[in-house]
Write a protein that holds these residues in place. Structure first.
Motif, PDB file in Angstrom:
ATOM      1  N   LYS A 188       0.837  -1.207   0.000  1.00 57.08           N
ATOM      2  CA  LYS A 188       0.000   0.000   0.000  1.00 57.08           C
ATOM      3  C   LYS A 188       0.869   1.254   0.000  1.00 57.08           C
ATOM      4  O   LYS A 188       0.575   2.224  -0.700  1.00 57.08           O
ATOM      5  N   ILE A 189       1.940   1.238   0.774  1.00 54.07           N
ATOM      6  CA  ILE A 189       2.843   2.390   0.830  1.00 54.07           C
ATOM      7  C   ILE A 189       3.552   2.571  -0.513  1.00 54.07           C
ATOM      8  O   ILE A 189       3.613   3.677  -1.055  1.00 54.07           O
ATOM      9  N   LYS A 190       4.087   1.489  -1.069  1.00 55.67           N
ATOM     10  CA  LYS A 190       4.872   1.572  -2.297  1.00 55.67           C
ATOM     11  C   LYS A 190       4.017   1.799  -3.543  1.00 55.67           C
ATOM     12  O   LYS A 190       4.530   2.227  -4.570  1.00 55.67           O
ATOM     13  N   SER A 191       2.726   1.543  -3.473  1.00 57.17           N
ATOM     14  CA  SER A 191       1.876   1.765  -4.648  1.00 57.17           C
ATOM     15  C   SER A 191       1.753   3.254  -4.974  1.00 57.17           C
ATOM     16  O   SER A 191       1.366   3.624  -6.080  1.00 57.17           O
ATOM     17  N   ALA A 192       2.100   4.119  -4.032  1.00 53.92           N
ATOM     18  CA  ALA A 192       2.054   5.565  -4.274  1.00 53.92           C
ATOM     19  C   ALA A 192       3.260   6.050  -5.074  1.00 53.92           C
ATOM     20  O   ALA A 192       3.235   7.164  -5.596  1.00 53.92           O
ATOM     21  N   ASP A 193       4.309   5.238  -5.198  1.00 48.98           N
ATOM     22  CA  ASP A 193       5.493   5.640  -5.958  1.00 48.98           C
ATOM     23  C   ASP A 193       5.178   5.737  -7.443  1.00 48.98           C
ATOM     24  O   ASP A 193       4.318   5.033  -7.968  1.00 48.98           O
ATOM     25  N   SER A 194       5.930   6.598  -8.122  1.00 52.06           N
ATOM     26  CA  SER A 194       5.692   6.813  -9.548  1.00 52.06           C
ATOM     27  C   SER A 194       5.966   5.559 -10.376  1.00 52.06           C
ATOM     28  O   SER A 194       5.308   5.340 -11.394  1.00 52.06           O
ATOM     29  N   CYS A 195       6.877   4.712  -9.952  1.00 51.90           N
ATOM     30  CA  CYS A 195       7.193   3.503 -10.718  1.00 51.90           C
ATOM     31  C   CYS A 195       6.088   2.446 -10.611  1.00 51.90           C
ATOM     32  O   CYS A 195       6.034   1.531 -11.428  1.00 51.90           O
ATOM     33  N   ASN A 196       5.202   2.562  -9.643  1.00 55.06           N
ATOM     34  CA  ASN A 196       4.126   1.578  -9.456  1.00 55.06           C
ATOM     35  C   ASN A 196       2.746   2.126  -9.823  1.00 55.06           C
ATOM     36  O   ASN A 196       1.744   1.509  -9.494  1.00 55.06           O
ATOM     37  N   ARG A 197       2.675   3.245 -10.497  1.00 50.86           N
ATOM     38  CA  ARG A 197       1.376   3.875 -10.763  1.00 50.86           C
ATOM     39  C   ARG A 197       0.448   3.027 -11.616  1.00 50.86           C
ATOM     40  O   ARG A 197      -0.741   3.032 -11.414  1.00 50.86           O
ATOM     41  N   GLY A 198       0.950   2.307 -12.585  1.00 53.02           N
ATOM     42  CA  GLY A 198       0.090   1.521 -13.468  1.00 53.02           C
ATOM     43  C   GLY A 198      -0.198   0.121 -12.957  1.00 53.02           C
ATOM     44  O   GLY A 198      -0.923  -0.639 -13.593  1.00 53.02           O
ATOM     45  N   LYS A 199       0.330  -0.238 -11.799  1.00 54.36           N
ATOM     46  CA  LYS A 199       0.190  -1.603 -11.282  1.00 54.36           C
ATOM     47  C   LYS A 199      -0.979  -1.692 -10.303  1.00 54.36           C
ATOM     48  O   LYS A 199      -1.294  -0.738  -9.604  1.00 54.36           O
ATOM     49  N   THR A 200      -1.564  -2.891 -10.250  1.00 56.79           N
ATOM     50  CA  THR A 200      -2.603  -3.143  -9.258  1.00 56.79           C
ATOM     51  C   THR A 200      -1.929  -3.441  -7.928  1.00 56.79           C
ATOM     52  O   THR A 200      -0.728  -3.725  -7.867  1.00 56.79           O
ATOM     53  N   LEU A 201      -2.700  -3.413  -6.851  1.00 53.17           N
ATOM     54  CA  LEU A 201      -2.148  -3.695  -5.525  1.00 53.17           C
ATOM     55  C   LEU A 201      -1.635  -5.135  -5.450  1.00 53.17           C
ATOM     56  O   LEU A 201      -0.626  -5.411  -4.798  1.00 53.17           O
ATOM     57  N   GLU A 202      -2.302  -6.040  -6.156  1.00 54.18           N
ATOM     58  CA  GLU A 202      -1.865  -7.440  -6.171  1.00 54.18           C
ATOM     59  C   GLU A 202      -0.490  -7.575  -6.832  1.00 54.18           C
ATOM     60  O   GLU A 202       0.371  -8.306  -6.336  1.00 54.18           O
ATOM     61  N   GLU A 203      -0.263  -6.854  -7.916  1.00 59.97           N
ATOM     62  CA  GLU A 203       1.033  -6.901  -8.584  1.00 59.97           C
ATOM     63  C   GLU A 203       2.127  -6.319  -7.700  1.00 59.97           C
ATOM     64  O   GLU A 203       3.244  -6.843  -7.653  1.00 59.97           O
ATOM     65  N   VAL A 204       1.820  -5.260  -6.986  1.00 62.04           N
ATOM     66  CA  VAL A 204       2.804  -4.667  -6.078  1.00 62.04           C
ATOM     67  C   VAL A 204       3.099  -5.637  -4.935  1.00 62.04           C
ATOM     68  O   VAL A 204       4.253  -5.788  -4.522  1.00 62.04           O
ATOM     69  N   CYS A 205       2.065  -6.345  -4.435  1.00 59.29           N
ATOM     70  CA  CYS A 205       2.278  -7.352  -3.384  1.00 59.29           C
ATOM     71  C   CYS A 205       3.191  -8.461  -3.881  1.00 59.29           C
ATOM     72  O   CYS A 205       4.093  -8.905  -3.153  1.00 59.29           O
ATOM     73  N   GLN A 206       2.986  -8.918  -5.115  1.00 62.58           N
ATOM     74  CA  GLN A 206       3.852  -9.960  -5.676  1.00 62.58           C
ATOM     75  C   GLN A 206       5.291  -9.470  -5.788  1.00 62.58           C
ATOM     76  O   GLN A 206       6.237 -10.217  -5.533  1.00 62.58           O
TER      77      GLN A 206
END
Length: 195
Positions: free
Chosen positions: A126-144
């Motif tokens: 949830k914290i890292k999803s705010a970064d510009s490199c993760n903007r197009g990713k879903t929360l599930e992809e960031v968790c993976q």
């Protein structure tokens, strides 16, 4: 080395000198601790960025963070010689080590340096999803991605965790790290004696 090779090497060195560095720099800088010393100072100097004002600006920009936290930073030199600083949240490995309570990742392959739960992974994502490199990713992809990083630094991801067992695990891990650091120090000392 043949004459042709020497000439080619000399020509390549001259070409390398002529290529200016790009007008941006991607690096990790500790919050509130930007100083003109290497490695930051020479990198900024190569791009004709005034080091003193930059350090002051960066330290002011990161005053809300706890000092010493590594921040991925993109420094862009504008045409008017001003500097744009973009900082992201600390790296995933930093958050994982904090959540696991370990100061280092795995020393050897297949070693478990710490354990985190799926709840930790979700909060970090949830914290890292705010970064510009993760903007197009879903929360599930960031968790993976967070789980992949955890495995790469030797942190195991489990559904639940027993606090007492984990506290004992961390004590044993600290003893092992102390032994490893002592061996490294002995190797350093023996190398110094050889010189």
């Amino acid at each position: 080395m043949s004459q042709g090779t020497k000439k080619m090497t000399k020509a390549l060195k001259q070409v390398k000198k002529k290529i200016p560095p790009p007008p941006f720099l991607r690096t990790h800088i500790k919050a509130g601790e930007a100083v003109a010393a290497p490695p930051l100072g020479p990198s900024l100097g190569a791009r004709n960025i005034q080091i003193g004002p930059f350090c002051k600006q960066f330290n002011e920009h990161t005053k809300d963070y706890k000092p010493g936290i590594p921040l991925p930073t993109v420094i862009t030199l504008n045409p008017d010689r001003s500097v744009t600083i973009q900082t992201n949240k600390p790296p995933v490995s930093y958050y994982l080590r904090q959540a696991a309570g370990c100061r280092k990742g795995a020393i050897e392959s297949h070693e478990v340096a710490g354990i985190v739960t799926l709840k930790h992974v979700y909060e970090i994502a949830k914290i890292k999803s705010a970064d510009s490199c993760n903007r197009g990713k879903t929360l599930e992809e960031v968790c993976q991605s967070v789980i992949g990083t955890a495995h790469s630094i030797g942190i195991k991801v489990e559904r639940s965790l027993d606090p007492k067992e984990y506290q004992e695990f961390l004590r044993n891990r600290e003893v092992k790290l102390a032994e490893h650091e002592q061996k490294l120090e002995e190797i350093r000392q023996s190398k110094m004696l050889r010189l």
